[in-house]
Enzyme design. Structure first.
Site, PDB file in Angstrom:
ATOM      1  N   SER A   1      52.036  68.681  41.772  1.00  0.00           N
ATOM      2  CA  SER A   1      50.952  68.570  41.664  1.00  0.00           C
ATOM      3  C   SER A   1      50.140  67.956  42.985  1.00  0.00           C
ATOM      4  O   SER A   1      49.486  67.984  42.909  1.00  0.00           O
ATOM      5  CB  SER A   1      50.078  67.790  40.285  1.00  0.00           C
ATOM      6  OG  SER A   1      50.201  69.046  39.034  1.00  0.00           O
TER       7      SER A   1
ATOM      8  N   HIS B   1      43.032  63.569  36.907  1.00  0.00           N
ATOM      9  CA  HIS B   1      43.971  64.514  37.453  1.00  0.00           C
ATOM     10  C   HIS B   1      43.118  65.059  39.267  1.00  0.00           C
ATOM     11  O   HIS B   1      43.853  65.227  39.917  1.00  0.00           O
ATOM     12  CB  HIS B   1      44.416  65.342  36.592  1.00  0.00           C
ATOM     13  CG  HIS B   1      45.614  66.493  37.290  1.00  0.00           C
ATOM     14  ND1 HIS B   1      45.376  67.541  38.399  1.00  0.00           N
ATOM     15  CD2 HIS B   1      47.287  66.307  37.133  1.00  0.00           C
ATOM     16  CE1 HIS B   1      46.526  68.040  38.428  1.00  0.00           C
ATOM     17  NE2 HIS B   1      47.658  66.637  37.925  1.00  0.00           N
TER      18      HIS B   1
ATOM     19  N   ASP C   1      40.329  72.377  39.054  1.00  0.00           N
ATOM     20  CA  ASP C   1      41.584  71.173  38.934  1.00  0.00           C
ATOM     21  C   ASP C   1      40.409  70.343  37.923  1.00  0.00           C
ATOM     22  O   ASP C   1      40.150  71.916  37.047  1.00  0.00           O
ATOM     23  CB  ASP C   1      42.053  70.233  39.641  1.00  0.00           C
ATOM     24  CG  ASP C   1      43.121  69.396  39.525  1.00  0.00           C
ATOM     25  OD1 ASP C   1      43.181  68.790  38.097  1.00  0.00           O
ATOM     26  OD2 ASP C   1      44.306  69.793  39.603  1.00  0.00           O
TER      27      ASP C   1
END
Length: 476
Positions: A412, A204, A167
């Protein structure tokens, strides 16, 4: 896909990827982004076949030139593909690419005789393809606990399930969040801009690690910052990054991947083919997001779950809306999506535990669901004015402060929830094979949801709290 919304996403990824000119495809549609003026081919003989065929075709075409056709990368590399430049990326209008379209036409008959693909666009793989409506986080209400809440259990280094998250990397203060005590990996390269404002998609990877840790306490989580440029990377580099990630710490039990792209095909991505073939021979289970385009078009690498060779080694995950009863408006869907999990308004760690950090919204929120859904969807939540909204907007872009938990939506985040549930099953049943654990978990699953009229398997963490999916209240 709303043209303005896609243009915002196109501009954002173009800025993140700096010197790489991009185009929209196919035929200037909003289905995917790719590198302008370049195609991919397999190393060795096939790359030479592609190069020769394109040069011959361009020599005969009145509007194309063979002078620009040449190799643009080493002839051999770990990912097994070669970049071939077929045009000047500076020519033509932004987004237009006659050279790549011509190169693909040049190989049509050869591919037909070979019975398989020989050439491909160099697609952009991203964590927020086509500007997912929930692609930006909102500060969680004060004192609101994580959702899913931390499951009961303890960490045992001898039996912990290894989870690799590919990521954006970890925030520098991630260890201040107690659940991430057994998390390690790469830090985000640049958290803030020159004004100290959080950059888009920063946090994230930390958020995803927090979801895995909440659902499965007995996990050793490693986060790699392979997708550091606003969560975007070229397909030609993606395969190499995946190999680097597993080389650094070994093949994990579970690889959680919240990124991908469509490509208009049903046979995968040329740039990750070598990695996928090696994955098949390992014990690792790839849990991959189904994408946020509200589309039934296959999204890769998740859609490998529908190919016979990879059905046992890949699990594709779609997102459920906040109540868990139906699919989220943005979630990709179709028979290639094998399971769905909560992915709307989840709450977890972002950043700013040491001190509040400002964030400016990059996208505006829609007044109505852009996919026509009637519930209070993430197209309309959280309410904010974005710096890239419409050109006539008079309001100043909203700035918020993050310190601790955030709410975020997207496939996600459904993906690490499923990765965590598989890891938790492995711990509870002393199962050492993640692929067997996936089969056992799905076989025992009694939860279902409705997605676009189809009844689909749903995995709901015991500690997850449903959010009412009520119609939005009209603003006077």
């Amino acid at each position: 896909m709303a043209p303005q919304r896609f243009r915002e996403q196109f501009d954002q990824i173009q800025r993140a990827m700096r010197d790489v000119p991009l185009a929209m495809g196919p035929d200037d549609s909003a289905e995917f982004l790719y590198e302008k003026g370049v195609v991919l081919a397999r190393d060795g003989e096939e790359a030479q076949i592609v190069e020769d065929a394109v040069r011959t075709f361009f020599t005969q075409a009145p509007d194309l030139t063979p002078d620009t056709v040449r190799r643009a990368s080493p002839r051999r590399n770990r990912s097994g593909i070669t970049r071939i430049q077929v045009g000047d990326p500076g020519e033509g209008a932004p987004g237009a690419d006659r050279a790549v379209a011509g190169a693909l036409r040049a190989l049509r008959q050869t591919e037909g005789r070979a019975g398989r693909r020989l050439v491909s666009r160099n697609h952009v793989v991203s964590i927020a393809v086509n500007a997912c409506p929930g692609d930006e986080p909102a500060p969680a209400p004060l004192h609101e606990p994580p959702n899913p809440a931390p499951a009961q259990g303890s960490y045992d280094p001898d039996t912990a399930v290894g989870v690799l998250v590919v990521d954006t990397g970890l925030m520098s203060d991630f260890r201040s969040y107690p659940l991430l005590a057994h998390t390690d990996g790469d830090l985000q390269l640049q958290e803030t801009d020159e004004q100290g404002v959080l950059q888009q998609y920063v946090g994230h990877g930390t958020f995803i690690a927090g979801l895995v840790a909440a659902v499965a306490p007995n996990t050793g989580i490693t986060v790699r910052n392979s997708l550091n440029d606003a969560g975007a990377i070229l397909e030609s580099e993606f395969g190499e990054k995946l190999f680097e990630a597993v080389d650094a710490s070994g093949w994990p039990d579970i690889l959680s991947l919240s990124a991908g792209t469509s490509n208009g095909r049903t046979d995968g991505l040329l740039g990750v083919q070598a990695f996928m073939e090696e994955l098949r021979e390992q014990h690792t289970l790839l849990v991959a997001c189904a994408g946020n385009n509200a589309s039934a078009t296959p999204f890769w690498p998740a859609a490998y779950a529908d190919l016979p060779e990879w059905q046992d080694s890949v699990l594709s995950v779609g997102a459920l809306r906040g109540d868990g009863e139906f699919g989220a408006c943005f979630s990709n869907h179709g028979s290639w999506v094998k399971v769905y999990a909560p992915g709307e308004r989840l709450t977890g760690p972002l950043t700013g535990w040491a001190a509040p950090v400002p964030y400016v919204y990059q996208h505006s929120t829609y007044d109505a669901c852009r996919y026509g859904f009637g519930y209070g969807c993430t197209c309309q939540f959280p309410r904010h004015t974005g710096v890239l909204s419409d050109e006539t907007a008079l309001a100043k872009p909203d700035q918020v402060m993050f310190q601790g938990l955030a709410q975020w939506s997207g496939t996600s985040f459904a993906t690490p929830v499923v990765a965590g549930l598989i890891a938790a099953h492995m711990t509870a049943h002393k199962e050492t094979d993640p692929r067997a654990a996936r089969r056992q978990l799905l076989a025992a699953d009694t939860e279902f949801a409705e997605v676009r009229g189809a009844h689909v398997p749903a995995l709901l963490p015991p500690t997850w709290r449903a959010v009412p999916a009520e119609p939005p209240v009209a603003v006077a």
